[in-house]
Design a protein around this motif. Structure first.
Motif, PDB file in Angstrom:
ATOM      1  N   ARG A   1      83.005   0.866-104.632  1.00  0.00           N
ATOM      2  CA  ARG A   1      82.628   2.286-104.614  1.00  0.00           C
ATOM      3  C   ARG A   1      82.693   2.890-106.009  1.00  0.00           C
TER       4      ARG A   1
ATOM      5  N   HIS B   1      77.601  -4.868-102.224  1.00  0.00           N
ATOM      6  CA  HIS B   1      77.267  -3.745-101.342  1.00  0.00           C
ATOM      7  C   HIS B   1      78.351  -3.576-100.306  1.00  0.00           C
ATOM      8  N   GLY B   2      78.426  -2.378 -99.754  1.00  0.00           N
ATOM      9  CA  GLY B   2      79.433  -2.078 -98.761  1.00  0.00           C
ATOM     10  C   GLY B   2      78.943  -2.335 -97.353  1.00  0.00           C
TER      11      GLY B   2
ATOM     12  N   LYS C   1      75.538  -0.174 -97.806  1.00  0.00           N
ATOM     13  CA  LYS C   1      75.761   0.981 -98.686  1.00  0.00           C
ATOM     14  C   LYS C   1      77.251   1.168 -98.939  1.00  0.00           C
ATOM     15  N   PRO C   2      77.624   1.587-100.170  1.00  0.00           N
ATOM     16  CA  PRO C   2      76.758   1.722-101.349  1.00  0.00           C
ATOM     17  C   PRO C   2      76.445   0.355-101.952  1.00  0.00           C
TER      18      PRO C   2
ATOM     19  N   TRP D   1      76.110  -1.966-105.688  1.00  0.00           N
ATOM     20  CA  TRP D   1      76.575  -1.982-107.068  1.00  0.00           C
ATOM     21  C   TRP D   1      76.301  -3.343-107.707  1.00  0.00           C
TER      22      TRP D   1
ATOM     23  N   ILE E   1      88.600   0.022-103.324  1.00  0.00           N
ATOM     24  CA  ILE E   1      87.533   0.938-103.749  1.00  0.00           C
ATOM     25  C   ILE E   1      86.821   0.480-105.021  1.00  0.00           C
TER      26      ILE E   1
ATOM     27  N   ASN F   1      79.529   4.281-108.205  1.00  0.00           N
ATOM     28  CA  ASN F   1      79.517   5.683-108.655  1.00  0.00           C
ATOM     29  C   ASN F   1      79.647   5.832-110.167  1.00  0.00           C
TER      30      ASN F   1
END
Length: 495
Positions: free
Chosen positions: A282, A330-331, A335-336, A338, A279, A286
């Motif tokens: 993520r 990026h995921g 998305k998301p 970073w 994570i 965030n």
């Protein structure tokens, strides 16, 4: 590669030491869900009776059932299984076998093999799927006792945590299992947890409100109360205090709670490292992990901590994957997004080298060759090199097609004794000058070495050889952490 001193020699046939026996087929099944010599990365984990012929055959032997159950236990407890589904299927099959001793052995091992509720639910589901084919029931006295023991013989606080973290899987819940097993709690604390699962928190509160409870019951009550509070609270401060006081995990929280940066910062403090690695992107996206923040600094220290890495059994390949995923910025599906944090990248790089335990850093005597212009050329790699230096060295020679027989020929011409030839390539197979299987057999005869050959197509889903009947040959299609485990097991004569 030199096999470890404690590796198991499974040469069971005096006439042919490379015969693929039922025991080898069973071990391959337990390792990756297939009795054959082909491991496919990210393959299907769900199995059936149709691809477990060796398992069925061994169960017909006099002491076969007990031996099979011990193999299942060993593959789970020692981390030899790439996918756990086949082991749970095998245990379910043993528990419903016609032989009483086999069933007894399976039920006795249930708690050791199923350390997590998800494992237990998987075994029960496999038993349900096997019921019609084997014309037998599920919830007999033996299973009821085994499931009851699973709950009764756990530490009360650990049980309270596990039943609230993993409430249901595979269509089964703890409420189902406690009801169907007719579990009679062995202690007051287990009785409390059972009542909580089957009756709910309101009834638990009413029942224990005016009782004089033991210290253990008080601790479990306090923990369950925290779980209930966090399930119904949207107050960030309350949730954070409950997380930190009772070591609550994200699976026990509301989705709404997981929108809070402060809640995530509290969760990260005690989150297992393998979960943290998944994570990082993520948390950066965030703004939970911001450049220079105390949270980021603390997390980087954990990632670099050698003792923490060792305790968590983090494989360097997992760290490498986490690094590359984080670098990408990026995921899945973009998305998301970073901006990768430089301090986190440095911590990951440090962790990678700290836990680097594969190939040249594991084996004292390893020869690295690269395919180049229809030949193989020695590549001077050393354990002291960084990943960037290794990459630079590998691309110095012009690339060439993959002739799987060339490394074996090179070893023979240069008088090198080799235990395992491992060929890693992302190229399609080139027509070999000589069959790699025949080259290996010739090498064995000439040198007297018990050599093996692994062909690993890193990106392709082809294979170098099929149905040879030679236990010393293995195909790996695709590459992931599971592939490393399979190669290790194969090299150590375990599969």
């Amino acid at each position: 590669m030199e096999p470890p001193a404690n590796s198991t020699n499974n040469h069971t046939s005096a006439e042919d030491p490379w015969e693929i026996t039922d025991k080898i087929r069973l071990r391959r099944f337990l390792c990756y869900g297939s009795e054959g010599d082909i491991f496919t990365a990210k393959g299907e984990s769900h199995v059936s009776v149709d691809n477990a012929e060796a398992l069925l055959s061994l169960l017909q032997e006099e002491e076969g059932g007990a031996e099979v159950v011990e193999e299942i236990r060993r593959f789970v407890q020692k981390g030899l299984a790439v996918r756990l589904g086949p082991t749970f299927f095998a245990l379910a099959l043993c528990s419903q076998h016609s032989k009483l001793n086999t069933r007894k052995a399976a039920f006795k091992a249930l708690k050791d093999i199923c350390s997590d509720p998800a494992h237990l639910f998987a075994v029960i589901q496999y038993k349900k799927e096997l019921r019609e084919r084997m014309e037998c029931g599920i919830w007999g006295r033996a299973l009821r006792k085994a499931v009851s023991d699973w709950y009764n013989k756990q530490d009360a606080m650990a049980l309270a945590a596990t039943v609230t973290r993993c409430r249901q899987r595979e269509g089964w819940s703890h409420k189902d299992l406690l009801r169907l097993s007719h579990t009679k709690p062995s202690t007051e604390a287990v009785a409390l947890i059972s009542k909580y699962v089957t009756k709910g928190w309101t009834e638990v509160q009413a029942y224990y409100a005016d009782k004089e409870n033991s210290d253990e019951v008080v601790k479990v009550l306090s923990y369950l109360e925290a779980v209930e509070k966090v399930k119904h609270s949207c107050d960030e401060t309350v949730v954070i205090n409950l997380i930190e006081e009772h070591k609550l995990e994200m699976e026990q929280l509301l989705t709404e709670n997981l929108k809070s940066k402060q809640v995530w910062r509290s969760l990260l403090k005690d989150m297992p490292l393998h979960s943290v690695l998944k994570i990082l992107g993520r948390m950066t996206a965030n703004k939970v992990l911001e450049p220079g923040s105390s949270t980021t600094q603390s997390l980087c220290e954990r990632i670099r901590d050698e003792a923490a890495l060792k305790k968590a059994k983090i494989h360097p390949f997992s760290i490498l994957l986490a690094t590359e995923n984080y670098k990408r910025g990026h995921g899945y599906m973009g998305k998301p997004k970073w901006e990768p944090n430089k301090s986190i990248l440095k911590a990951l790089e440090s962790a990678f080298y700290c836990s680097f335990m594969i190939f040249t850093r594991t084996e004292a005597d390893t020869h690295v060759l690269v395919f180049s212009e229809r030949a193989v050329v020695p590549c001077p790699l050393s354990p002291q090199m960084t990943l960037a230096e290794v990459t630079a060295e590998l691309v110095k020679n012009p690339s060439g097609n993959t002739d799987s027989s060339l490394p074996i020929t090179w070893a023979m011409e240069n008088g090198k004794g080799v235990d395992v030839f491992i060929i890693l390539t992302n190229n399609p197979l080139w027509t070999c000058t000589t069959s790699p299987v025949e080259s290996l057999k010739k090498y064995r005869q000439t040198t007297g070495a018990s050599s093996k050959l692994v062909f690993c197509g890193l990106t392709s889903y082809g294979h170098a050889f099929t149905d040879t009947g030679d236990r010393g040959l293995l195909n790996v299609s695709g590459f992931d952490l599971g592939a490393l485990t399979v190669i290790r097991n194969f090299s150590q004569d375990l599969i």
